[in-house]
Design a protein around this motif. Sequence first.
Motif, PDB file in Angstrom:
ATOM      1  N   LEU A 107     -72.799 -56.737 -37.043  1.00 32.90           N
ATOM      2  CA  LEU A 107     -72.314 -55.591 -36.271  1.00 32.90           C
ATOM      3  C   LEU A 107     -72.271 -54.313 -37.107  1.00 32.90           C
ATOM      4  O   LEU A 107     -72.540 -53.221 -36.604  1.00 32.90           O
ATOM      5  CB  LEU A 107     -70.918 -55.875 -35.716  1.00 32.90           C
ATOM      6  CG  LEU A 107     -70.819 -56.756 -34.471  1.00 32.90           C
ATOM      7  CD1 LEU A 107     -69.367 -56.922 -34.063  1.00 32.90           C
ATOM      8  CD2 LEU A 107     -71.626 -56.172 -33.327  1.00 32.90           C
ATOM      9  N   LYS A 108     -71.942 -54.443 -38.383  1.00 36.50           N
ATOM     10  CA  LYS A 108     -71.795 -53.265 -39.237  1.00 36.50           C
ATOM     11  C   LYS A 108     -73.084 -52.884 -39.963  1.00 36.50           C
ATOM     12  O   LYS A 108     -73.095 -51.945 -40.755  1.00 36.50           O
ATOM     13  CB  LYS A 108     -70.659 -53.495 -40.235  1.00 36.50           C
ATOM     14  CG  LYS A 108     -69.299 -53.597 -39.540  1.00 36.50           C
ATOM     15  CD  LYS A 108     -68.152 -53.749 -40.524  1.00 36.50           C
ATOM     16  CE  LYS A 108     -66.811 -53.803 -39.791  1.00 36.50           C
ATOM     17  NZ  LYS A 108     -65.659 -53.919 -40.725  1.00 36.50           N
ATOM     18  N   GLN A 109     -74.164 -53.594 -39.680  1.00 40.55           N
ATOM     19  CA  GLN A 109     -75.480 -53.240 -40.240  1.00 40.55           C
ATOM     20  C   GLN A 109     -76.534 -53.303 -39.132  1.00 40.55           C
ATOM     21  O   GLN A 109     -77.528 -54.034 -39.245  1.00 40.55           O
ATOM     22  CB  GLN A 109     -75.858 -54.209 -41.369  1.00 40.55           C
ATOM     23  CG  GLN A 109     -74.847 -54.263 -42.509  1.00 40.55           C
ATOM     24  CD  GLN A 109     -75.286 -55.202 -43.608  1.00 40.55           C
ATOM     25  OE1 GLN A 109     -76.054 -54.832 -44.509  1.00 40.55           O
ATOM     26  NE2 GLN A 109     -74.824 -56.432 -43.536  1.00 40.55           N
ATOM     27  N   PRO A 110     -76.332 -52.543 -38.057  1.00 44.96           N
ATOM     28  CA  PRO A 110     -77.223 -52.669 -36.891  1.00 44.96           C
ATOM     29  C   PRO A 110     -78.675 -52.308 -37.191  1.00 44.96           C
ATOM     30  O   PRO A 110     -79.594 -52.929 -36.643  1.00 44.96           O
ATOM     31  CB  PRO A 110     -76.607 -51.699 -35.875  1.00 44.96           C
ATOM     32  CG  PRO A 110     -75.806 -50.736 -36.693  1.00 44.96           C
ATOM     33  CD  PRO A 110     -75.287 -51.523 -37.840  1.00 44.96           C
ATOM     34  N   GLU A 111     -78.911 -51.328 -38.052  1.00 45.92           N
ATOM     35  CA  GLU A 111     -80.286 -50.939 -38.343  1.00 45.92           C
ATOM     36  C   GLU A 111     -81.021 -52.049 -39.093  1.00 45.92           C
ATOM     37  O   GLU A 111     -82.195 -52.319 -38.833  1.00 45.92           O
ATOM     38  CB  GLU A 111     -80.320 -49.659 -39.185  1.00 45.92           C
ATOM     39  CG  GLU A 111     -79.670 -48.448 -38.523  1.00 45.92           C
ATOM     40  CD  GLU A 111     -78.157 -48.404 -38.730  1.00 45.92           C
ATOM     41  OE1 GLU A 111     -77.629 -49.270 -39.472  1.00 45.92           O
ATOM     42  OE2 GLU A 111     -77.515 -47.519 -38.128  1.00 45.92           O
ATOM     43  N   ARG A 112     -80.321 -52.692 -39.986  1.00 48.92           N
ATOM     44  CA  ARG A 112     -80.943 -53.737 -40.813  1.00 48.92           C
ATOM     45  C   ARG A 112     -81.378 -54.935 -39.980  1.00 48.92           C
ATOM     46  O   ARG A 112     -82.400 -55.568 -40.267  1.00 48.92           O
ATOM     47  CB  ARG A 112     -79.960 -54.166 -41.902  1.00 48.92           C
ATOM     48  CG  ARG A 112     -80.502 -55.229 -42.840  1.00 48.92           C
ATOM     49  CD  ARG A 112     -79.480 -55.589 -43.896  1.00 48.92           C
ATOM     50  NE  ARG A 112     -79.931 -56.689 -44.733  1.00 48.92           N
ATOM     51  CZ  ARG A 112     -79.176 -57.315 -45.622  1.00 48.92           C
ATOM     52  NH1 ARG A 112     -77.913 -56.923 -45.813  1.00 48.92           N
ATOM     53  NH2 ARG A 112     -79.660 -58.309 -46.336  1.00 48.92           N
ATOM     54  N   PHE A 113     -80.594 -55.242 -38.946  1.00 44.21           N
ATOM     55  CA  PHE A 113     -80.871 -56.455 -38.178  1.00 44.21           C
ATOM     56  C   PHE A 113     -81.269 -56.170 -36.734  1.00 44.21           C
ATOM     57  O   PHE A 113     -81.229 -57.050 -35.882  1.00 44.21           O
ATOM     58  CB  PHE A 113     -79.638 -57.378 -38.208  1.00 44.21           C
ATOM     59  CG  PHE A 113     -79.288 -57.870 -39.574  1.00 44.21           C
ATOM     60  CD1 PHE A 113     -80.038 -58.864 -40.180  1.00 44.21           C
ATOM     61  CD2 PHE A 113     -78.224 -57.315 -40.286  1.00 44.21           C
ATOM     62  CE1 PHE A 113     -79.737 -59.314 -41.456  1.00 44.21           C
ATOM     63  CE2 PHE A 113     -77.907 -57.755 -41.559  1.00 44.21           C
ATOM     64  CZ  PHE A 113     -78.670 -58.757 -42.149  1.00 44.21           C
ATOM     65  N   GLY A 114     -81.694 -54.938 -36.472  1.00 44.23           N
ATOM     66  CA  GLY A 114     -82.023 -54.550 -35.109  1.00 44.23           C
ATOM     67  C   GLY A 114     -83.174 -55.317 -34.499  1.00 44.23           C
ATOM     68  O   GLY A 114     -83.246 -55.485 -33.278  1.00 44.23           O
ATOM     69  N   THR A 115     -84.101 -55.811 -35.323  1.00 48.59           N
ATOM     70  CA  THR A 115     -85.264 -56.529 -34.800  1.00 48.59           C
ATOM     71  C   THR A 115     -85.080 -58.045 -34.797  1.00 48.59           C
ATOM     72  O   THR A 115     -85.975 -58.769 -34.364  1.00 48.59           O
ATOM     73  CB  THR A 115     -86.520 -56.189 -35.622  1.00 48.59           C
ATOM     74  OG1 THR A 115     -86.323 -56.610 -36.980  1.00 48.59           O
ATOM     75  CG2 THR A 115     -86.812 -54.693 -35.583  1.00 48.59           C
TER      76      THR A 115
END
Length: 422
Positions: free
Chosen positions: A330-338
């Motif tokens: 949740l706190k790293q949405p860009e990193r795990f967006g895909t």
Amino acid sequence: MDSMLLGEGSVSEPLTPTQVSALLERTFESVTLRGQRVLIIIPDGTRSAPLPLLFRLLNEQLYGRVAQLDYLIALGTHPPLSEAAITALVGLSAAERAHYYPGLRIFNHEWNRPTMLQTLGSLSAEEVEELTAGLLREEIVVSLNRRILDYDQLIICGPVFPHEVAGFSGGAKYLFPGIAGPEIINTTHWLGALVTSLHTIGVKDTPVRRLLHRAAELVPRPLLVLALVMQGQNLHGLYIGDYRQAFEAAANLSARLNIVTHPRPYQLVLAMAAPLYPDLWTGAKAMYKTEPVVADGGEVIIYAPTISEFSYTHGPLIERVGYHVRDYFLKQPERFGTIPGTIKAHSTHVKGAGSYDAITGREQPRIQVTLATGIEAERCQRVNLGYRDPRTIDPEKWKGREAEGILVVEQAGEVLHRLRDH
């Protein structure tokens, strides 16, 4: 058919084959299917259910009376079943099925073949937000195995257990994710992870269940549910009706049969995964069903020496992402967006509850999760899980030590263990 609910269930006594046969006979006396094409949706081998009995009894009632009778295995994203596995599932080989039931077919669901999926519609972002109490606001495309359009009547036949994503399994869950496309599979699993397994499992009314029931309204064929309630290998309940009624009745009995309460938490739980789980993707249910009785700072050991893979379907992605608490994603949405929601959900369910500080990068799980499986120590460490050599564990020496804060759970994965005041 929508208002019909037939069923029998008992906490103390299993149903006999005669009782099951009588219930099915009453059902198909009132549901006119003669001359129609019927598809029966069944679980794979990762659920305890007397499918050979149901296969025989359903065929007795329907085969030869309907224009076409086929079965579809609700795999979700599990690997397709081989012929040997299908034989074990229904109790008859391909040759025996061809002899006794010429023309009857059994299909594997193919979630990752777009040509085998049919979009039924979508749920708007506004409706999703309302159904999930604000947890999600995004449009959900609802797609199912396109084979359902070749039939006049759909029948779901499968068990209801406490479940980490939906609260209880069964009913419409055999559609989503059972025979669904990746979009709704990913979204519903991630929604369950947002709530967390700890606050979902064993709860009848959950955001995921509400989504499943709403999505089921888009199915363009009549739908009948045969909801089974198991205790171990014994069938204790069978409820037949629409996907809401049958599920509700079965979940009520399942809560009595498949939830065990404990007066106090344990520092160490040895969760001996039932042998029906081929990989950690399914075998981690041993952890989900025992997490609620592990004390803060305690440990659950998933004991399954025969499991040697994280997932036969999603292994490379899991090894890339690892296992983490919900807030890590949740706190790293860009990193795990895909990363698909299903992968992130599995990751958080296995790791359990906890916190993540985005500034310091410190992840603090509530409990330690250790694998005593056939997965090597280095691989466990790489995905952020503990390791213990299963050869160093003699479960017999761990039993009977509850007073020391140690609990051994055999055949772990279907019965939920939780604290008495929760």
